[in-house]
Scaffold this active site. Sequence first.
Site, PDB file in Angstrom:
ATOM      1  N   ALA A 120       0.827  -1.218   0.000  1.00 31.18           N
ATOM      2  CA  ALA A 120       0.000   0.000   0.000  1.00 31.18           C
ATOM      3  C   ALA A 120       0.852   1.255   0.000  1.00 31.18           C
ATOM      4  O   ALA A 120       0.423   2.306   0.447  1.00 31.18           O
ATOM      5  CB  ALA A 120      -0.910  -0.014   1.228  1.00 31.18           C
ATOM      6  N   ARG A 126      -1.691   8.578 -10.360  1.00 32.30           N
ATOM      7  CA  ARG A 126      -2.755   8.663 -11.371  1.00 32.30           C
ATOM      8  C   ARG A 126      -4.109   9.056 -10.773  1.00 32.30           C
ATOM      9  O   ARG A 126      -5.020   9.447 -11.479  1.00 32.30           O
ATOM     10  CB  ARG A 126      -2.860   7.322 -12.125  1.00 32.30           C
ATOM     11  CG  ARG A 126      -1.718   7.089 -13.103  1.00 32.30           C
ATOM     12  CD  ARG A 126      -1.659   5.661 -13.621  1.00 32.30           C
ATOM     13  NE  ARG A 126      -0.983   4.767 -12.683  1.00 32.30           N
ATOM     14  CZ  ARG A 126      -0.823   3.453 -12.861  1.00 32.30           C
ATOM     15  NH1 ARG A 126      -1.321   2.880 -13.945  1.00 32.30           N
ATOM     16  NH2 ARG A 126      -0.199   2.714 -11.971  1.00 32.30           N
ATOM     17  N   GLY A 175       0.427  -5.536 -16.785  1.00 30.19           N
ATOM     18  CA  GLY A 175       1.522  -6.394 -17.226  1.00 30.19           C
ATOM     19  C   GLY A 175       0.942  -7.585 -17.980  1.00 30.19           C
ATOM     20  O   GLY A 175      -0.182  -8.016 -17.730  1.00 30.19           O
ATOM     21  N   ASN A 234      -1.552  -9.589 -15.938  1.00 30.03           N
ATOM     22  CA  ASN A 234      -1.147  -9.827 -14.552  1.00 30.03           C
ATOM     23  C   ASN A 234      -2.084  -9.089 -13.599  1.00 30.03           C
ATOM     24  O   ASN A 234      -2.207  -7.864 -13.650  1.00 30.03           O
ATOM     25  CB  ASN A 234       0.294  -9.327 -14.355  1.00 30.03           C
ATOM     26  CG  ASN A 234       0.740  -9.451 -12.910  1.00 30.03           C
ATOM     27  OD1 ASN A 234       0.306 -10.358 -12.201  1.00 30.03           O
ATOM     28  ND2 ASN A 234       1.622  -8.557 -12.491  1.00 30.03           N
ATOM     29  N   TYR A 248     -36.228  18.812  11.767  1.00 38.23           N
ATOM     30  CA  TYR A 248     -34.857  18.459  12.134  1.00 38.23           C
ATOM     31  C   TYR A 248     -34.870  17.978  13.579  1.00 38.23           C
ATOM     32  O   TYR A 248     -35.260  18.727  14.490  1.00 38.23           O
ATOM     33  CB  TYR A 248     -33.905  19.652  11.990  1.00 38.23           C
ATOM     34  CG  TYR A 248     -32.554  19.319  12.584  1.00 38.23           C
ATOM     35  CD1 TYR A 248     -31.776  18.307  12.023  1.00 38.23           C
ATOM     36  CD2 TYR A 248     -32.080  19.953  13.737  1.00 38.23           C
ATOM     37  CE1 TYR A 248     -30.558  17.950  12.576  1.00 38.23           C
ATOM     38  CE2 TYR A 248     -30.858  19.596  14.291  1.00 38.23           C
ATOM     39  CZ  TYR A 248     -30.107  18.601  13.711  1.00 38.23           C
ATOM     40  OH  TYR A 248     -28.905  18.231  14.265  1.00 38.23           O
ATOM     41  N   ASN A 262     -45.705  12.083  18.672  1.00 41.17           N
ATOM     42  CA  ASN A 262     -45.991  12.611  17.338  1.00 41.17           C
ATOM     43  C   ASN A 262     -45.310  13.967  17.201  1.00 41.17           C
ATOM     44  O   ASN A 262     -45.595  14.880  17.967  1.00 41.17           O
ATOM     45  CB  ASN A 262     -47.507  12.752  17.155  1.00 41.17           C
ATOM     46  CG  ASN A 262     -47.854  13.001  15.705  1.00 41.17           C
ATOM     47  OD1 ASN A 262     -47.223  13.827  15.048  1.00 41.17           O
ATOM     48  ND2 ASN A 262     -48.841  12.306  15.202  1.00 41.17           N
ATOM     49  N   ALA A 275     -45.244  18.700  11.794  1.00 42.59           N
ATOM     50  CA  ALA A 275     -44.472  19.216  10.655  1.00 42.59           C
ATOM     51  C   ALA A 275     -43.688  20.454  11.060  1.00 42.59           C
ATOM     52  O   ALA A 275     -44.190  21.313  11.780  1.00 42.59           O
ATOM     53  CB  ALA A 275     -45.421  19.566   9.514  1.00 42.59           C
ATOM     54  N   ASN A 322     -30.442  22.382  18.723  1.00 49.55           N
ATOM     55  CA  ASN A 322     -29.489  21.630  19.550  1.00 49.55           C
ATOM     56  C   ASN A 322     -28.141  22.315  19.688  1.00 49.55           C
ATOM     57  O   ASN A 322     -27.292  21.843  20.417  1.00 49.55           O
ATOM     58  CB  ASN A 322     -29.288  20.212  18.973  1.00 49.55           C
ATOM     59  CG  ASN A 322     -28.745  20.248  17.554  1.00 49.55           C
ATOM     60  OD1 ASN A 322     -29.013  21.175  16.804  1.00 49.55           O
ATOM     61  ND2 ASN A 322     -27.975  19.247  17.194  1.00 49.55           N
TER      62      ASN A 322
HETATM   63  C1  UD1 Z   1       1.022  -3.601 -11.116  1.00 48.18           C
HETATM   64  C2  UD1 Z   1       1.887  -4.674 -11.814  1.00 48.18           C
HETATM   65  C3  UD1 Z   1       1.250  -5.005 -13.156  1.00 48.18           C
HETATM   66  C4  UD1 Z   1      -0.162  -5.500 -12.928  1.00 48.18           C
HETATM   67  C5  UD1 Z   1      -0.978  -4.481 -12.125  1.00 48.18           C
HETATM   68  C6  UD1 Z   1      -2.285  -5.091 -11.700  1.00 48.18           C
HETATM   69  C7  UD1 Z   1       4.175  -4.315 -11.054  1.00 48.18           C
HETATM   70  C8  UD1 Z   1       5.520  -3.823 -11.408  1.00 48.18           C
HETATM   71  N1  UD1 Z   1       3.218  -4.163 -11.981  1.00 48.18           N
HETATM   72  O1  UD1 Z   1       1.046  -2.430 -11.913  1.00 48.18           O
HETATM   73  O2  UD1 Z   1       2.000  -6.015 -13.792  1.00 48.18           O
HETATM   74  O3  UD1 Z   1      -0.777  -5.746 -14.179  1.00 48.18           O
HETATM   75  O4  UD1 Z   1      -0.292  -4.086 -10.923  1.00 48.18           O
HETATM   76  O5  UD1 Z   1      -3.113  -4.146 -11.078  1.00 48.18           O
HETATM   77  O6  UD1 Z   1       3.985  -4.846  -9.973  1.00 48.18           O
HETATM   78  N2  UD1 Z   1       3.263  -0.264  -4.305  1.00 48.18           N
HETATM   79  C9  UD1 Z   1       4.079  -0.154  -3.194  1.00 48.18           C
HETATM   80  N3  UD1 Z   1       5.342   0.352  -3.352  1.00 48.18           N
HETATM   81  C10 UD1 Z   1       5.834   0.736  -4.559  1.00 48.18           C
HETATM   82  C11 UD1 Z   1       4.994   0.619  -5.685  1.00 48.18           C
HETATM   83  C12 UD1 Z   1       3.726   0.122  -5.538  1.00 48.18           C
HETATM   84  O7  UD1 Z   1       3.684  -0.508  -2.096  1.00 48.18           O
HETATM   85  O8  UD1 Z   1       6.974   1.175  -4.609  1.00 48.18           O
HETATM   86  C13 UD1 Z   1       1.891  -0.774  -4.149  1.00 48.18           C
HETATM   87  C14 UD1 Z   1       0.804   0.213  -4.546  1.00 48.18           C
HETATM   88  O9  UD1 Z   1       0.329   0.942  -3.407  1.00 48.18           O
HETATM   89  C15 UD1 Z   1      -0.280  -0.670  -5.114  1.00 48.18           C
HETATM   90  C16 UD1 Z   1       0.474  -1.887  -5.630  1.00 48.18           C
HETATM   91  O10 UD1 Z   1       1.747  -1.875  -5.008  1.00 48.18           O
HETATM   92  O11 UD1 Z   1      -1.203  -1.073  -4.111  1.00 48.18           O
HETATM   93  C17 UD1 Z   1       0.637  -1.868  -7.146  1.00 48.18           C
HETATM   94  O12 UD1 Z   1       1.290  -0.690  -7.561  1.00 48.18           O
HETATM   95  P1  UD1 Z   1       0.814   0.145  -8.822  1.00 48.18           P
HETATM   96  O13 UD1 Z   1       1.700   1.319  -8.957  1.00 48.18           O
HETATM   97  O14 UD1 Z   1      -0.630   0.361  -8.780  1.00 48.18           O
HETATM   98  O15 UD1 Z   1       1.192  -0.889  -9.986  1.00 48.18           O
HETATM   99  P2  UD1 Z   1       0.497  -1.012 -11.416  1.00 48.18           P
HETATM  100  O16 UD1 Z   1       1.114   0.011 -12.321  1.00 48.18           O
HETATM  101  O17 UD1 Z   1      -0.957  -1.007 -11.288  1.00 48.18           O
HETATM  102 MG    MG Z   2      -2.179  -0.588  -9.710  1.00 48.35          MG
END
Ligand code: UD1
Ligand code: MG
Length: 450
Positions: free
Chosen positions: A10, A16, A143, A173, A352, A363, A366, A372
Amino acid sequence: MSGLACVVLAAGKGTRMRSALPKVLHPVGGRPMIEHVLAHAWALLPERVVLVVGPELEGTAGGFGGCAGSFDCVVQNEPLGTAHAVAQTRPLLEDFGGDVLVLYADTPLVRIETLAGLVRARRNGDRTAAVLGFRPADPAAYGRLVLNSDGTLERIVEHAEASEAECAVTLCNAGMMAVDGRRLFPLLDAIGDDNAKGEYYLTDLPAIAAAQGGACAVAEAPADEVMGINDRAELALAERILQERLRHAAMVGGATLTDPSTVWLSVDTRIGRDVTIGPNVAVGPRVVIEDGVEIRPFSHLEGVRVRKQAVIGPFARLRPGCDIGKGARVGNFVEVKNSTVEQGAKINHLSYVGDAGVGAGANIGAGTITCNYDGYEKSRTEIGEGAFIGSNTALVAPVTVGPGAVVGAGSVITEDVEADAIAVARGEQRQREGAAARRRERRRPGGTQD
Ligand code: UD1
Ligand code: MG
């Protein structure tokens, strides 16, 4: 599952999303996506769960998931890629001999059975890893999974690195990966950052494993479970998919949704049987709707229990902290907040009611307002059982209206009203006989002037 550890990633930047809020805190179905993924991890009953967060979430991570399960938290100080993120768990998992299941916090819709199947795919034949694949309608930036002729995984190609031919691969992926814990960290050590983004890609792991003679399996998941949320458009699409599921579950559970596509629920919404929910109803987090309740169109509920046979709306707003009693009615253009409305009480129009207790069978006429807030503090209003509050009454809190009391319409009640008393607090009515007729005569063209 025994011999299992889950790692939830996370820590990405989530650029994005273009948001001040970290991506993984954006809610889907009324719950931050990171909490969905933690819930999935806990549902697998693993030996441990490790959450990898960025520095911005370090202080708050402890509260995630409402503490419904336990987890360790590690910080990835710089988002150098998904492999780098997993590597941060080394102090906790290096000696863990079982399966390490990597979950992405931006993929909240996956089903537990799918994840269990992924771990089984790794264990079956003792593969180095198993990767979850799917075939999205639009493979976009995912991917691509390149397979060997025997169906095992040759390598994963990130979209940024893919040739035209590789981009044409439809098997993508999903991100989730089960890895043999004994082989995980040596493989992570072998991953470099010589690629288009200059990141350590976890997706390089299968090719490195293959080069060392280890095979990786692929398990396929339905596309609507594993879409990743990277921008607001994907967030909206995930919300739609989840809402479809929640509506379906509510209907299967015995609720009638008159126009399902316009009803918005939360993942924790509990709905009983023979509940009817009309069109355009929004249900936020922490709502319980008991058997036989009717929620009429255009109502908005959040943090409330609605007890059996109560009727809500149309156009009602129930805000957090409400308990609406059995058979009670909250009608149109009524807002209720942090209040208990006992059995059979009625607040039918334009009111309210905040920080109040409304006794059974009372009751509320209206236009009644509980005043409050005095600009500094909130105060309570208590309305006794069977009391009758006339229309357009202002109840200036703190104030109590005793059981069975009657308040005359248009009153401004600033002092407690005793049980069974009648209280009227408004200017007394005066009448001048014939005055209206005299006025008309004065105003008539050519009429008497005085
Ligand atoms: C990633 C996969 C991609 C796959 C896609 C599916 C990689 C390199 N790519 O791309 O192949 O199709 O997910 O949704 O894994 N995160 C970290 N630390 C980091 C980078 C990311 O904790 O340095 C976490 C993000 O918070 C996220 C998850 O890893 O929850 C995926 O990262 P994100 O940047 O969304 O990867 P995608 O470009 O979606
Ligand atoms: Mg992602």
